[in-house]
Scaffold this active site. Structure first.
Site, PDB file in Angstrom:
ATOM      1  N   CYS A 270       0.821  -1.098  -0.051  1.00 43.90           N
ATOM      2  CA  CYS A 270       0.012  -0.009  -0.049  1.00 43.90           C
ATOM      3  C   CYS A 270       0.766   1.281  -0.094  1.00 43.90           C
ATOM      4  O   CYS A 270       0.532   2.041  -0.920  1.00 43.90           O
ATOM      5  CB  CYS A 270      -1.003  -0.029   1.370  1.00 43.90           C
ATOM      6  SG  CYS A 270      -2.435  -1.101   1.132  1.00 43.90           S
ATOM      7  N   ILE A 271       1.588   1.447   0.932  1.00 44.45           N
ATOM      8  CA  ILE A 271       2.182   2.753   1.231  1.00 44.45           C
ATOM      9  C   ILE A 271       3.022   3.117   0.050  1.00 44.45           C
ATOM     10  O   ILE A 271       3.077   4.454  -0.273  1.00 44.45           O
ATOM     11  CB  ILE A 271       3.283   2.839   2.456  1.00 44.45           C
ATOM     12  CG1 ILE A 271       2.262   2.291   3.750  1.00 44.45           C
ATOM     13  CG2 ILE A 271       3.699   4.326   2.889  1.00 44.45           C
ATOM     14  CD1 ILE A 271       0.920   2.885   4.102  1.00 44.45           C
TER      15      ILE A 271
END
Length: 429
Positions: A270-271
Site C-alpha cells: 500500500c504505502i
C-alpha cells in the site's frame, strides 16, 4: 426476502475474490460470523491449501481455516461460474502500478468481467482493492449495467477500503472499523449490513468516491510523514545528530506530535503505491501533487543512502564496496512477515550488487530470494561468518541483535534495532 434479512438470518452466501492478505482474513471473519463463504482465486495452489485446511499467510494459523472448513461454512474454488450462487461478492484483488507509475486495473477488470457474467437481481458487489477515486463508478458500474440491470434498483455496488496491517496482533479484520460508501443510499445500507455481520464497527460515508479517497488519505498521510522523517534523518546525518534520539525526545510531547521513523525505504502493498494512484488521478484534473510526489522521491532515495552508509562503514577499515562481503539481516518489508512486495531490501541488494559486493542474507520468513540477477538462499543466523559488514534491513524479533556488534566487524543498522548499544563498529541510519 431482502439481502439484509438473509444476512441477519445468516442465510446469505458470500463470495470473496482474491485470497491474499486481504481476502483470506475477510473470508474467515465472514465464516466465523456464520455466513456461507466461498473464496475465489486463480491460483490453484491457494485454493488447494484452503480446502486442505492449510494457511499460506503467517498471520493466519491453520486452525483458523480448518474450523470453518469443517463446519461447512468455508471453501475455495477456481471455478468462477460459482459466482452465480452468491448473494454478496467482495473483490480483494491486487492493484499494482505499471512501470509508468499509472494504475494497473487489469485484476479488477478481470474480476468484474467474471461477476458481470453471473450478475443477478439483489446481488451486492463491494470493491475492497485500493484504487483511485472514481474507480467504482467509472469502471465497475458501467460494466455491470451493460447487463441491463440498474445499480441501486436491481443490484447493489459499494466500495470499502481494506485496512490490513500484517503481523499486527492488536488490530484485526474484526476490530478495525470498516468504512463503507455505496453508489446509492440503498447500496450503502446493503454493504453496511454485510460488514456488520462480521466487523465490530462500520463507518458509512456519502459515496464510493469518498470511501476510495479515505484509503488514499490514510496511506498518503503515512508516506508523506515517513518522507519527512527520512529527510530529517538525512539532515541529522550531515549535522552529526542522532535522529533516533531526536524522535524519542520529540514523542514525549503529549499533543501535536505523532512519531514516525526513518528506514531503508518504503515497502508493502500500500504505502509505496497508493500515493501514485492519487497523484495520477489528480493530474487528470490538472492538479499537481507536488508535496506528495516530493515525499515519494525522498523515500525512493533511502536505499541509495543505506548503500552510502555501508560504503562509509567499509572505508573506516580501508575497504571498498567492490569485493567486500555484505550480509543483510531481514529482507521482508517489515518485521515478522514474509511479504516482499516493494521491499526496500531488494533495492539495497541490487545497488550493492551493481557495486561489486558479494551478497548473502538471513530471513527465516523468506527462505529464498530471486530478484533480477540475484538468486540467494537464506543463511541461518548462527552460520553467518566471514563477512565484512552486516546490514539490518528488517528487525525481525527472532534475530539476536545484541550479539551482532561483537560478532561482526561492521554493523549498519537502518531500523534502530540496536538501540542503546554504543560500539565503534555500529553505524546507524
Amino acid at each position: 426476502m431482502t439481502l439484509a434479512e438473509r444476512l441477519d438470518r445468516r442465510e446469505a452466501k458470500v463470495g470473496v475474490i482474491g485470497l491474499g492478505y486481504v481476502g483470506l482474513p475477510l473470508a474467515i471473519e465472514f465464516a466465523r460470523a456464520g455466513l456461507d463463504v466461498t473464496g475465489f482465486d486463480v491460483d490453484a495452489s491457494k485454493v488447494a491449501a484452503i480446502n486442505a485446511g492449510r494457511s499460506y499467510i503467517l498471520d493466519i494459523p491453520d486452525h483458523e481455516i480448518a474450523a470453518p472448513l469443517a463446519a461447512g461454512r468455508l471453501r475455495a474454488t477456481t471455478d468462477m461460474s460459482t459466482l452465480a450462487e452468491m448473494d454478496a461478492i467482495d473483490i480483494c484483488v491486487p492493484t499494482p502500478l505499471r512501470k509508468t507509475k499509472d494504475p494497473d486495473m487489469s485484476y479488477i477488470v478481470a474480476a468484474a468481467e467474471q461477476i458481470a457474467k453471473h450478475l443477478k437481481k439483489g446481488m451486492l458487489i463491494v470493491l475492497e482493492s485500493t484504487t483511485y477515486p472514481g474507480t467504482t463508478a467509472e469502471v465497475l458500474q458501467p460494466m455491470f449495467e451493460e447487463t441491463g440491470l440498474k445499480v441501486g434498483t436491481d443490484f447493489f455496488l459499494a466500495f470499502s477500503p481494506e485496512r490490513v496491517d500484517p503481523a499486527n496482533a492488536q488490530f484485526t479484520t474484526r476490530n478495525t472499523p470498516k468504512v463503507v460508501g455505496g453508489t446509492t443510499p440503498g447500496c450503502s445500507a446493503a454493504a453496511a449490513a454485510l460488514y456488520r455481520a462480521a466487523v465490530d464497527t462500520v463507518v458509512p460515508v456519502a459515496s464510493t468516491q469518498v470511501a476510495e479517497m479515505v484509503k488514499l488519505l490514510e496511506n498518503t498521510f503515512r508516506a508523506v510523514n515517513i518522507g519527512l522523517v527520512n529527510e530529517i534523518a538525512l539532515m541529522c546525518h550531515r549535522m552529526n545528530i542522532d535522529v533516533w534520539e531526536v524522535i524519542d525526545a520529540a514523542k514525549t510531547k503529549p499533543f501535536g506530535f505523532m512519531p514516525f521513523y526513518p528506514g531503508p525505504g518504503l515497502g508493502g502493498h500500500c504505502i509505496p503505491v497508493d500515493p501514485f494512484y492519487l497523484s495520477w488521478k489528480a493530474r487528470q484534473t490538472g492538479f499537481e501533487c507536488r508535496f506528495i510526489e516530493l515525499a515519494g522521491h525522498i523515500n525512493a532515495s533511502m536505499p541509495a543512502f543505506v548503500v552510502e552508509r555501508v560504503s562509509e562503514a567499509l572505508n573506516t577499515k580501508k575497504q571498498a564496496l567492490n569485493g567486500s562481503r555484505v550480509h543483510l539481516f531481514g529482507v521482508a518489508y517489515k518485521k515478522n512477515v514474509s511479504d516482499m512486495r516493494e521491499s526496500p531490501a531488494l533495492d539495497v541488494l541490487e545497488l550493492l550488487h551493481r557495486r561489486g559486493t558479494e551478497l548473502s542474507y538471513t530471513d527465516p520468513y523468506v527462505p529464498d530470494l530471486d530478484h533480477g540477477d540475484l538468486c540467494l538462499e537464506s543463511v541461518p543466523e548462527a552460520d553467518v561468518k566471514d563477512v565484512d559488514c552486516v546490514v539490518i534491513c528488517t528487525d525481525h524479533d527472532v534475530f539476536d541483535f545484541r550479539s551482532m556488534p561483537g560478532r561482526f566487524p561492521l554493523v549498519v543498522d537502518t531500523r534502530n534495532a540496536l538501540k542503546g548499544v554504543t560500539v565503534p563498529n555500529l553505524f546507524r541510519l
